[in-house]
Design a protein around this motif. Sequence first.
Motif: not given
Length: 290
Positions: A113-123
């Motif tokens: 199983v392949l995993y791809a992700g991203n994170k978006k930070d907001v203040w």
Amino acid sequence: MRFFQAILLTLLSFATADDVIYSSNQGHTFGTVLVSTIDGQLRALDTFNGRQKWALKEAPVLRAPKAIKQGFTFLPNPQDGTLYALKEGALKKMPFSIPQLVHLSPSKDNEGVLYAGNKKDVWFGLDPETGSKIETLSSMTAERICPANKARAIFIGRSEYHLSMFDTKDRTRTWNATFTDYSAHLLPTDAAYPFQHFASSSTGHVLTVDIDGQIVWEKDLGQPIVAMYLLQNDGLHKLRYTVIGRESMERLITPVFQNTNTIFRIRKQRIRLSKWLLSITDYWGDESSN
């Protein structure tokens, strides 16, 4: 649909006293209780009487597929993003949560199983009196909505974790989810905080008691609770609460009948909690258990 709702409510009931800790306070100014519910609402409640001050609507805490794919179905816990795999009718806890898999991506497990992700930070800067957004800051943009109120803004950090999973053995099997979390200070227990909070595992009921075990206030928010915080001048502080079953919660409140609907409210007199309820919080006042 109902199957997934039942599973999510079950996962909510897995929370224990060790999952969260009391917030510290300065000068015994406890701030405002913020309650995050699964539908994305962030509600500000008065610490001492539970009165709602304002509500802020955000995207749902968890967005994930509801369809069941044979051998490739995953159920996230909306409280912390922990993942469970549904295989042969049984739930198996996976070794990594959604935030952890995003941090590790791109990655591949032993089953292909392949995993791809991203994170978006907001203040975003929040007016603590009205709940209005004053300013939004991110790596992509900065937006000032009401410059005149900038001095009153309390900044709250929010992270969105986007995760995609691909089965290399069957390219038709994919899974995508988004989990949202608020940043909060994790401070040591402060014995001066005078309240203990209980939340129903399947409804929006939250119950607050004092150090003597007497009910102070109760609120029905209409949606399962996934997190509680104290909003103070320096931001969010994680607030301890204990998840209890629906029947246990209903034993503490009095049924009142209006027409054909049953509603619940706290008895007018302050009542002492039963010993059986206090026994489930053996960490009460014991800093060593944290």
